[in-house]
Enzyme design. Structure first.
Site, PDB file in Angstrom:
ATOM      1  N   THR A  49       0.830  -1.222   0.000  1.00 38.51           N
ATOM      2  CA  THR A  49       0.000   0.000   0.000  1.00 38.51           C
ATOM      3  C   THR A  49       0.857   1.262   0.000  1.00 38.51           C
ATOM      4  OG1 THR A  49      -2.023  -0.914   0.914  1.00 38.51           O
ATOM      5  CG2 THR A  49      -1.570   1.383   1.450  1.00 38.51           C
TER       6      THR A  49
ATOM      7  N   THR B 150       4.748  11.277   7.665  1.00 38.92           N
ATOM      8  CA  THR B 150       5.038  11.172   9.087  1.00 38.92           C
ATOM      9  C   THR B 150       6.445  11.678   9.400  1.00 38.92           C
ATOM     10  OG1 THR B 150       5.515   9.503  10.791  1.00 38.92           O
ATOM     11  CG2 THR B 150       5.647   8.756   8.543  1.00 38.92           C
ATOM     12  N   ASP B 151       6.664  12.049  10.654  1.00 42.90           N
ATOM     13  CA  ASP B 151       8.012  12.429  11.086  1.00 42.90           C
ATOM     14  C   ASP B 151       8.931  11.209  11.225  1.00 42.90           C
ATOM     15  OD1 ASP B 151       6.905  11.303  13.383  1.00 42.90           O
ATOM     16  OD2 ASP B 151       7.329  13.014  14.696  1.00 42.90           O
ATOM     17  N   GLU B 152       8.338   9.992  11.186  1.00 42.46           N
ATOM     18  CA  GLU B 152       9.156   8.793  11.413  1.00 42.46           C
ATOM     19  C   GLU B 152      10.138   8.544  10.278  1.00 42.46           C
ATOM     20  OE1 GLU B 152       7.110   5.505  13.233  1.00 42.46           O
ATOM     21  OE2 GLU B 152       5.542   6.819  13.999  1.00 42.46           O
TER      22      GLU B 152
ATOM     23  N   TYR C 176       7.571   0.365   8.500  1.00 40.61           N
ATOM     24  CA  TYR C 176       6.560   1.416   8.273  1.00 40.61           C
ATOM     25  C   TYR C 176       7.233   2.707   7.814  1.00 40.61           C
ATOM     26  CZ  TYR C 176       3.588   5.409   9.521  1.00 40.61           C
ATOM     27  OH  TYR C 176       2.904   6.603   9.502  1.00 40.61           O
TER      28      TYR C 176
ATOM     29  N   SER D 238       8.698   2.514   4.358  1.00 35.81           N
ATOM     30  CA  SER D 238       7.706   2.524   3.272  1.00 35.81           C
ATOM     31  C   SER D 238       7.149   3.932   3.070  1.00 35.81           C
ATOM     32  CB  SER D 238       6.589   1.505   3.543  1.00 35.81           C
ATOM     33  OG  SER D 238       5.818   1.885   4.666  1.00 35.81           O
ATOM     34  N   LYS D 239       6.967   4.685   4.151  1.00 35.27           N
ATOM     35  CA  LYS D 239       6.492   6.075   4.007  1.00 35.27           C
ATOM     36  C   LYS D 239       7.588   6.941   3.369  1.00 35.27           C
ATOM     37  CE  LYS D 239       3.093   7.726   5.274  1.00 35.27           C
ATOM     38  NZ  LYS D 239       1.758   7.893   4.628  1.00 35.27           N
TER      39      LYS D 239
ATOM     40  N   ARG E 253       7.735  11.030  22.285  1.00 36.91           N
ATOM     41  CA  ARG E 253       6.991  11.381  21.069  1.00 36.91           C
ATOM     42  C   ARG E 253       6.465  12.810  21.234  1.00 36.91           C
ATOM     43  NH1 ARG E 253       9.475   7.574  19.938  1.00 36.91           N
ATOM     44  NH2 ARG E 253       8.825   5.619  18.941  1.00 36.91           N
TER      45      ARG E 253
HETATM   46  P1  NAD Z   1      -5.215   4.516   9.899  1.00 35.87           P
HETATM   47  O1  NAD Z   1      -4.463   3.225   9.898  1.00 35.87           O
HETATM   48  O2  NAD Z   1      -6.135   4.832  11.032  1.00 35.87           O
HETATM   49  O3  NAD Z   1      -6.119   4.622   8.565  1.00 35.87           O
HETATM   50  C1  NAD Z   1      -5.637   4.269   7.298  1.00 35.87           C
HETATM   51  C2  NAD Z   1      -6.816   4.226   6.346  1.00 35.87           C
HETATM   52  O4  NAD Z   1      -6.329   3.904   5.036  1.00 35.87           O
HETATM   53  C3  NAD Z   1      -7.858   3.169   6.692  1.00 35.87           C
HETATM   54  O5  NAD Z   1      -9.170   3.687   6.551  1.00 35.87           O
HETATM   55  C4  NAD Z   1      -7.608   2.072   5.663  1.00 35.87           C
HETATM   56  O6  NAD Z   1      -8.773   1.308   5.365  1.00 35.87           O
HETATM   57  C5  NAD Z   1      -7.137   2.877   4.487  1.00 35.87           C
HETATM   58  N1  NAD Z   1      -6.309   2.105   3.549  1.00 35.87           N
HETATM   59  C6  NAD Z   1      -5.264   1.297   3.855  1.00 35.87           C
HETATM   60  N2  NAD Z   1      -4.762   0.758   2.731  1.00 35.87           N
HETATM   61  C7  NAD Z   1      -5.481   1.264   1.697  1.00 35.87           C
HETATM   62  C8  NAD Z   1      -5.420   1.106   0.294  1.00 35.87           C
HETATM   63  N3  NAD Z   1      -4.515   0.306  -0.267  1.00 35.87           N
HETATM   64  N4  NAD Z   1      -6.296   1.778  -0.468  1.00 35.87           N
HETATM   65  C9  NAD Z   1      -7.238   2.587   0.089  1.00 35.87           C
HETATM   66  N5  NAD Z   1      -7.348   2.761   1.422  1.00 35.87           N
HETATM   67  C10 NAD Z   1      -6.478   2.108   2.211  1.00 35.87           C
HETATM   68  O7  NAD Z   1      -4.129   5.631   9.708  1.00 35.87           O
HETATM   69  P2  NAD Z   1      -4.082   7.125  10.283  1.00 35.87           P
HETATM   70  O8  NAD Z   1      -3.505   7.099  11.639  1.00 35.87           O
HETATM   71  O9  NAD Z   1      -5.392   7.756  10.047  1.00 35.87           O
HETATM   72  O10 NAD Z   1      -2.990   7.759   9.311  1.00 35.87           O
HETATM   73  C11 NAD Z   1      -3.384   8.388   8.093  1.00 35.87           C
HETATM   74  C12 NAD Z   1      -2.142   8.870   7.373  1.00 35.87           C
HETATM   75  O11 NAD Z   1      -1.425   9.772   8.205  1.00 35.87           O
HETATM   76  C13 NAD Z   1      -1.164   7.744   7.040  1.00 35.87           C
HETATM   77  O12 NAD Z   1      -0.625   7.993   5.769  1.00 35.87           O
HETATM   78  C14 NAD Z   1      -0.085   7.856   8.109  1.00 35.87           C
HETATM   79  O13 NAD Z   1       1.160   7.410   7.622  1.00 35.87           O
HETATM   80  C15 NAD Z   1      -0.081   9.351   8.362  1.00 35.87           C
HETATM   81  N6  NAD Z   1       0.331   9.773   9.716  1.00 35.87           N
HETATM   82  C16 NAD Z   1      -0.248   9.206  10.819  1.00 35.87           C
HETATM   83  C17 NAD Z   1       0.127   9.661  12.093  1.00 35.87           C
HETATM   84  C18 NAD Z   1      -0.519   9.102  13.344  1.00 35.87           C
HETATM   85  O14 NAD Z   1      -0.085   9.436  14.461  1.00 35.87           O
HETATM   86  N7  NAD Z   1      -1.559   8.275  13.255  1.00 35.87           N
HETATM   87  C19 NAD Z   1       1.089  10.657  12.226  1.00 35.87           C
HETATM   88  C20 NAD Z   1       1.659  11.206  11.073  1.00 35.87           C
HETATM   89  C21 NAD Z   1       1.255  10.757   9.816  1.00 35.87           C
HETATM   90  P1  TYD Z   2       2.491   4.206  18.759  1.00 31.72           P
HETATM   91  O1  TYD Z   2       1.194   4.765  19.222  1.00 31.72           O
HETATM   92  O2  TYD Z   2       2.513   2.817  18.211  1.00 31.72           O
HETATM   93  O3  TYD Z   2       3.100   5.254  17.715  1.00 31.72           O
HETATM   94  P2  TYD Z   2       4.575   5.267  17.016  1.00 31.72           P
HETATM   95  O4  TYD Z   2       5.258   3.998  17.263  1.00 31.72           O
HETATM   96  O5  TYD Z   2       4.218   5.429  15.585  1.00 31.72           O
HETATM   97  O6  TYD Z   2       5.269   6.447  17.606  1.00 31.72           O
HETATM   98  O7  TYD Z   2       3.528   4.253  19.968  1.00 31.72           O
HETATM   99  C1  TYD Z   2       3.836   5.474  20.609  1.00 31.72           C
HETATM  100  C2  TYD Z   2       4.901   5.172  21.640  1.00 31.72           C
HETATM  101  O8  TYD Z   2       4.363   4.298  22.638  1.00 31.72           O
HETATM  102  C3  TYD Z   2       6.102   4.437  21.077  1.00 31.72           C
HETATM  103  O9  TYD Z   2       7.292   4.875  21.767  1.00 31.72           O
HETATM  104  C4  TYD Z   2       5.836   2.981  21.405  1.00 31.72           C
HETATM  105  C5  TYD Z   2       5.091   3.071  22.722  1.00 31.72           C
HETATM  106  N1  TYD Z   2       4.107   1.989  23.009  1.00 31.72           N
HETATM  107  C6  TYD Z   2       4.143   1.332  24.226  1.00 31.72           C
HETATM  108  O10 TYD Z   2       4.992   1.628  25.092  1.00 31.72           O
HETATM  109  N2  TYD Z   2       3.222   0.362  24.457  1.00 31.72           N
HETATM  110  C7  TYD Z   2       2.290  -0.005  23.527  1.00 31.72           C
HETATM  111  O11 TYD Z   2       1.480  -0.949  23.787  1.00 31.72           O
HETATM  112  C8  TYD Z   2       2.263   0.706  22.285  1.00 31.72           C
HETATM  113  C9  TYD Z   2       1.252   0.344  21.220  1.00 31.72           C
HETATM  114  C10 TYD Z   2       3.193   1.696  22.066  1.00 31.72           C
END
Ligand code: NAD
Ligand code: TYD
Length: 351
Positions: free
Chosen positions: A99, A133-135, A159, A162-163, A223
């Protein structure tokens, strides 16, 4: 005027769809594959809105994307669709490659063809916005300066890699073909509709259920937390005013260790539903390759576009706890089924 949003049934995408339709008259098409993370219950209330249309499908499906672009003639494509959870990328990276890399490539190819066929004015006005993402920047030591837009990419998890690959493709489509792209790199989000595999909703729902609160390693990882509606606002600002071909870092100026997060949450819950939540904290084996610290320098978006986060961490956390407590049916539907399977796999033998 129409915009195409992908991944709008996920956490950030759904928040974005709600905020966009709350403040714009344009039609919004939402293309989502409905993976385990996609949930139509995140979009309840929009079914009858004539400005909104849901399409069940994959960003990698070129025929479908081509058809959507031709039919709806969007002025912008915003790509939220992704596999988004680091721990899942460690267990099963294949879906992330499919994806986040192949899917974004296919989407870009179809968008490029569509954009090249537009009339001149429409070509100039069109935007492709990649939500990232910042990752991608890797990890910081406690004393390093925060990530800026010029920090080199050093992704550490499947992850993040891939981003990063997707961001590079977006960059290349701008430089090679002139596609009017924008990229945002945001820090950790939290708020309504977040799937409880991520730290904050996981801790919140476990605490309410009296279950252990799993903290990886010693809990000193840091974070930078941003309330999701602040992220959605930033995306709207970048879409409207961002300079084509540029990237913008988005952050909350809210660096917290995971221990600070869990303690703050336990204190807040104890106010609302008294009990000793701190006693539920359990240290569990660390995540492989666990990035120590993320921090965002958001100077560019603040100075160029006038955006800054409105919510403090305490306000945002209170709003998040309130939302989850007010939506027991949403929670119940999520924590049955696939979620149980994930928890059993990831936290096996730890509770
Ligand atoms: P999420 O996992 O909650 O939602 C992802 C959505 O994408 C879902 O609705 C899923 O069904 C859809 N999806 C997955 N594969 C697909 C495909 N091949 N075609 C169409 N739809 C598809 O993710 P999120 O937390 O809402 O993140 C959204 C975006 O923001 C992502 O690109 C993520 O990398 C980025 N992002 C997330 C965070 C965070 O803290 N959650 C922070 C920075 C950036
Ligand atoms: P997460 O919400 O998975 O976001 P990301 O890894 O993308 O930053 O995790 C946030 C932080 O929390 C990360 O340092 C991993 C930690 N974490 C735990 O300590 N326990 C957990 O069960 C999870 C899911 C994350």
């Amino acid at each position: 005027m129409t915009i195409l949003v992908t991944g709008g049934a996920g956490f950030i995408g759904a928040n974005f769809v709600h905020s966009w339709l709350g403040s714009h008259s344009e039609t919004l098409i939402n293309l989502d594959k409905l993976t385990y993370a996609g949930n139509l219950a995140n979009l309840t209330g929009l079914e009858t809105d004539p400005r909104y249309q849901f399409i069940h499908g994959d960003i990698a499906d070129r025929a479908l994307v081509s058809n959507l672009l031709t039919t709806h003639q969007p002025t912008a494509v915003l790509n939220f669709a992704a596999e988004s959870h680091v721990d899942r990328s460690i267990q099963s990276p294949g879906a992330f490659i499919q994806t986040n890399i192949v899917g974004v490539f296919n989407l870009l190819e179809e968008v490029r063809g569509y954009w090249q066929g537009l009339a001149e004015l429409a070509r100039d006005q069109f935007r492709f916005l990649q939500i990232s993402t910042d990752e991608v920047y890797g990890t910081l030591t406690p004393t390093d300066p925060a990530f800026s837009e010029t920090t080199p990419y050093r992704p550490n998890s499947p992850y993040a890699a891939s981003k990063a690959a997707a961001d590079h493709l977006v960059r290349a489509y701008h430089h090679t073909y002139g596609l009017p792209t924008l990229t945002t790199n945001c820090s950790n989000n939290y708020g309504p509709y977040q799937y409880p595999e991520k730290l904050i909703p996981l801790l919140l729902l476990n605490a309410l259920a009296g279950k252990p609160l799993p903290i990886y390693g010693n809990g000193t990882n840091i974070r930078d937390w941003l309330y999701v509606t602040d992220h959605c606002e930033a995306i709207q600002v970048v879409l409207a005013q961002g300079r084509v071909g540029e990237t913008y870092n988005i952050g909350g100026n809210n660096e917290k260790t995971n221990l600070e997060v869990v303690h703050t949450l336990c204190d807040l819950l104890a106010e609302i539903k008294p009990r000793d939540y701190q006693a539920l904290i359990q240290f569990v084996p660390d995540r492989p390759g666990h990035d120590l610290r993320y921090a965002i320098d958001a100077t560019k978006i603040t100075q160029e576009l006038g955006w800054w986060p409105r919510m403090t961490f305490e306000q945002g956390l209170r709003a998040t706890v309130g939302w989850y407590l007010e939506h027991p049916h949403w929670v119940d539907s999520i924590i049955s089924g696939e979620y149980q399977h994930w928890v059993a796999t990831q936290y096996q033998g730890q509770s």
